[in-house]
Design a protein around this motif. Sequence first.
Motif, PDB file in Angstrom:
ATOM      1  N   PHE A   1      19.635  29.772  -6.523  1.00 66.62           N
ATOM      2  CA  PHE A   1      20.656  29.766  -5.478  1.00 66.62           C
ATOM      3  C   PHE A   1      20.433  30.966  -4.588  1.00 66.62           C
ATOM      4  CE2 PHE A   1      24.770  31.238  -3.868  1.00 66.62           C
ATOM      5  CZ  PHE A   1      25.238  30.088  -3.243  1.00 66.62           C
ATOM      6  N   GLN A   2      20.734  30.826  -3.305  1.00 63.45           N
ATOM      7  CA  GLN A   2      20.667  31.964  -2.394  1.00 63.45           C
ATOM      8  C   GLN A   2      21.820  31.886  -1.414  1.00 63.45           C
ATOM      9  OE1 GLN A   2      17.225  32.451   0.313  1.00 63.45           O
ATOM     10  NE2 GLN A   2      17.102  34.482  -0.590  1.00 63.45           N
ATOM     11  N   PHE A   3      22.413  33.052  -1.139  1.00 64.66           N
ATOM     12  CA  PHE A   3      23.462  33.136  -0.130  1.00 64.66           C
ATOM     13  C   PHE A   3      23.184  34.327   0.756  1.00 64.66           C
ATOM     14  CE2 PHE A   3      27.226  35.084   1.615  1.00 64.66           C
ATOM     15  CZ  PHE A   3      27.717  34.027   2.345  1.00 64.66           C
ATOM     16  N   GLY A   4      23.404  34.149   2.014  1.00 65.98           N
ATOM     17  CA  GLY A   4      23.325  35.224   2.998  1.00 65.98           C
ATOM     18  C   GLY A   4      24.101  34.784   4.231  1.00 65.98           C
ATOM     19  N   GLU A   5      24.410  35.745   5.078  1.00 72.19           N
ATOM     20  CA  GLU A   5      25.172  35.419   6.293  1.00 72.19           C
ATOM     21  C   GLU A   5      24.489  34.349   7.132  1.00 72.19           C
ATOM     22  OE1 GLU A   5      28.228  36.152   7.552  1.00 72.19           O
ATOM     23  OE2 GLU A   5      28.541  36.971   5.557  1.00 72.19           O
ATOM     24  N   TRP A   6      23.161  34.318   7.094  1.00 72.27           N
ATOM     25  CA  TRP A   6      22.422  33.334   7.874  1.00 72.27           C
ATOM     26  C   TRP A   6      22.665  31.907   7.373  1.00 72.27           C
ATOM     27  CZ3 TRP A   6      20.475  36.457   4.172  1.00 72.27           C
ATOM     28  CH2 TRP A   6      19.769  35.877   3.138  1.00 72.27           C
ATOM     29  N   LEU A   7      23.254  31.775   6.175  1.00 76.92           N
ATOM     30  CA  LEU A   7      23.553  30.460   5.607  1.00 76.92           C
ATOM     31  C   LEU A   7      25.036  30.084   5.724  1.00 76.92           C
ATOM     32  CD1 LEU A   7      21.438  30.848   2.348  1.00 76.92           C
ATOM     33  CD2 LEU A   7      20.845  29.484   4.364  1.00 76.92           C
TER      34      LEU A   7
ATOM     35  N   THR B   1      27.154  29.238   8.148  1.00 76.88           N
ATOM     36  CA  THR B   1      27.535  28.046   8.918  1.00 76.88           C
ATOM     37  C   THR B   1      27.291  26.770   8.121  1.00 76.88           C
ATOM     38  OG1 THR B   1      27.050  29.190  10.984  1.00 76.88           O
ATOM     39  CG2 THR B   1      27.184  26.808  11.081  1.00 76.88           C
ATOM     40  N   GLY B   2      26.128  26.692   7.476  1.00 78.42           N
ATOM     41  CA  GLY B   2      25.828  25.521   6.662  1.00 78.42           C
ATOM     42  C   GLY B   2      26.794  25.367   5.507  1.00 78.42           C
ATOM     43  N   LEU B   3      27.133  26.478   4.852  1.00 79.28           N
ATOM     44  CA  LEU B   3      28.090  26.419   3.737  1.00 79.28           C
ATOM     45  C   LEU B   3      29.455  25.940   4.211  1.00 79.28           C
ATOM     46  CD1 LEU B   3      27.163  29.665   1.807  1.00 79.28           C
ATOM     47  CD2 LEU B   3      26.904  27.330   1.002  1.00 79.28           C
TER      48      LEU B   3
ATOM     49  N   ASP C   1      29.975  23.999   6.575  1.00 82.01           N
ATOM     50  CA  ASP C   1      29.832  22.574   6.888  1.00 82.01           C
ATOM     51  C   ASP C   1      29.625  21.723   5.639  1.00 82.01           C
ATOM     52  OD1 ASP C   1      30.112  23.079   9.584  1.00 82.01           O
ATOM     53  OD2 ASP C   1      27.961  23.108   9.985  1.00 82.01           O
ATOM     54  N   GLY C   2      29.665  22.357   4.438  1.00 85.28           N
ATOM     55  CA  GLY C   2      29.556  21.618   3.200  1.00 85.28           C
ATOM     56  C   GLY C   2      28.165  21.576   2.591  1.00 85.28           C
ATOM     57  N   GLU C   3      27.206  22.254   3.204  1.00 80.14           N
ATOM     58  CA  GLU C   3      25.846  22.281   2.651  1.00 80.14           C
ATOM     59  C   GLU C   3      25.782  23.328   1.544  1.00 80.14           C
ATOM     60  OE1 GLU C   3      23.013  22.966   5.797  1.00 80.14           O
ATOM     61  OE2 GLU C   3      24.177  21.707   7.145  1.00 80.14           O
ATOM     62  N   LEU C   4      25.334  22.924   0.376  1.00 82.77           N
ATOM     63  CA  LEU C   4      25.209  23.841  -0.752  1.00 82.77           C
ATOM     64  C   LEU C   4      23.736  23.987  -1.090  1.00 82.77           C
ATOM     65  CD1 LEU C   4      26.725  25.541  -2.837  1.00 82.77           C
ATOM     66  CD2 LEU C   4      26.730  23.556  -4.319  1.00 82.77           C
ATOM     67  N   PRO C   5      23.182  25.191  -0.895  1.00 85.36           N
ATOM     68  CA  PRO C   5      21.761  25.363  -1.209  1.00 85.36           C
ATOM     69  C   PRO C   5      21.510  25.233  -2.701  1.00 85.36           C
ATOM     70  CG  PRO C   5      22.745  27.468  -0.562  1.00 85.36           C
ATOM     71  CD  PRO C   5      23.802  26.409  -0.423  1.00 85.36           C
ATOM     72  N   GLY C   6      20.415  24.610  -3.056  1.00 85.28           N
ATOM     73  CA  GLY C   6      20.063  24.423  -4.460  1.00 85.28           C
ATOM     74  C   GLY C   6      18.752  25.112  -4.783  1.00 85.28           C
ATOM     75  N   PRO C   7      18.201  24.827  -5.949  1.00 85.77           N
ATOM     76  CA  PRO C   7      16.929  25.426  -6.345  1.00 85.77           C
ATOM     77  C   PRO C   7      15.841  25.132  -5.316  1.00 85.77           C
ATOM     78  CG  PRO C   7      17.925  24.286  -8.194  1.00 85.77           C
ATOM     79  CD  PRO C   7      18.729  23.940  -6.983  1.00 85.77           C
ATOM     80  N   GLU C   8      15.013  26.142  -5.093  1.00 90.79           N
ATOM     81  CA  GLU C   8      13.963  25.998  -4.093  1.00 90.79           C
ATOM     82  C   GLU C   8      12.803  26.924  -4.434  1.00 90.79           C
ATOM     83  OE1 GLU C   8      13.695  26.758   0.668  1.00 90.79           O
ATOM     84  OE2 GLU C   8      15.519  25.881  -0.113  1.00 90.79           O
ATOM     85  N   THR C   9      11.602  26.459  -4.187  1.00 92.56           N
ATOM     86  CA  THR C   9      10.427  27.299  -4.377  1.00 92.56           C
ATOM     87  C   THR C   9      10.458  28.409  -3.338  1.00 92.56           C
ATOM     88  OG1 THR C   9       9.146  25.451  -5.210  1.00 92.56           O
ATOM     89  CG2 THR C   9       7.904  27.324  -4.391  1.00 92.56           C
ATOM     90  N   ASP C  10      10.246  29.654  -3.799  1.00 89.30           N
ATOM     91  CA  ASP C  10      10.311  30.801  -2.893  1.00 89.30           C
ATOM     92  C   ASP C  10       9.378  31.895  -3.404  1.00 89.30           C
ATOM     93  OD1 ASP C  10      10.926  32.975  -1.309  1.00 89.30           O
ATOM     94  OD2 ASP C  10      13.088  32.773  -1.529  1.00 89.30           O
ATOM     95  N   PRO C  11       8.235  32.117  -2.743  1.00 88.67           N
ATOM     96  CA  PRO C  11       7.297  33.136  -3.205  1.00 88.67           C
ATOM     97  C   PRO C  11       7.875  34.554  -3.136  1.00 88.67           C
ATOM     98  CG  PRO C  11       6.577  32.209  -1.108  1.00 88.67           C
ATOM     99  CD  PRO C  11       7.764  31.407  -1.567  1.00 88.67           C
ATOM    100  N   ASP C  12       8.927  34.765  -2.377  1.00 93.03           N
ATOM    101  CA  ASP C  12       9.541  36.094  -2.272  1.00 93.03           C
ATOM    102  C   ASP C  12      10.300  36.492  -3.535  1.00 93.03           C
ATOM    103  OD1 ASP C  12       8.563  36.438   0.279  1.00 93.03           O
ATOM    104  OD2 ASP C  12      10.411  35.770   1.253  1.00 93.03           O
ATOM    105  N   VAL C  13      10.556  35.546  -4.422  1.00 94.87           N
ATOM    106  CA  VAL C  13      11.301  35.850  -5.651  1.00 94.87           C
ATOM    107  C   VAL C  13      10.587  36.934  -6.463  1.00 94.87           C
ATOM    108  CG1 VAL C  13      12.027  34.895  -7.874  1.00 94.87           C
ATOM    109  CG2 VAL C  13      12.478  33.639  -5.782  1.00 94.87           C
TER     110      VAL C  13
END
Length: 57
Positions: free
Chosen positions: A22-28, A30-32, A34-46
Amino acid sequence: MGLTVVLADEIRGGGPPRTRDFQFGEWLRTGLLDGELPGPETDPDVTVLIASALADH
């Protein structure tokens, strides 16, 4: 500022963690709102985020 959640099994898996649960930041915000919930995602920055967290704990 943001929040990144990584499962413990992903860290202990032996290889470099590549998936964030899961990831949350201010850039997300608006989507939240609007009901968008981010889920697991491949991210090399982890890998970098975990190294930074361990170095600055």
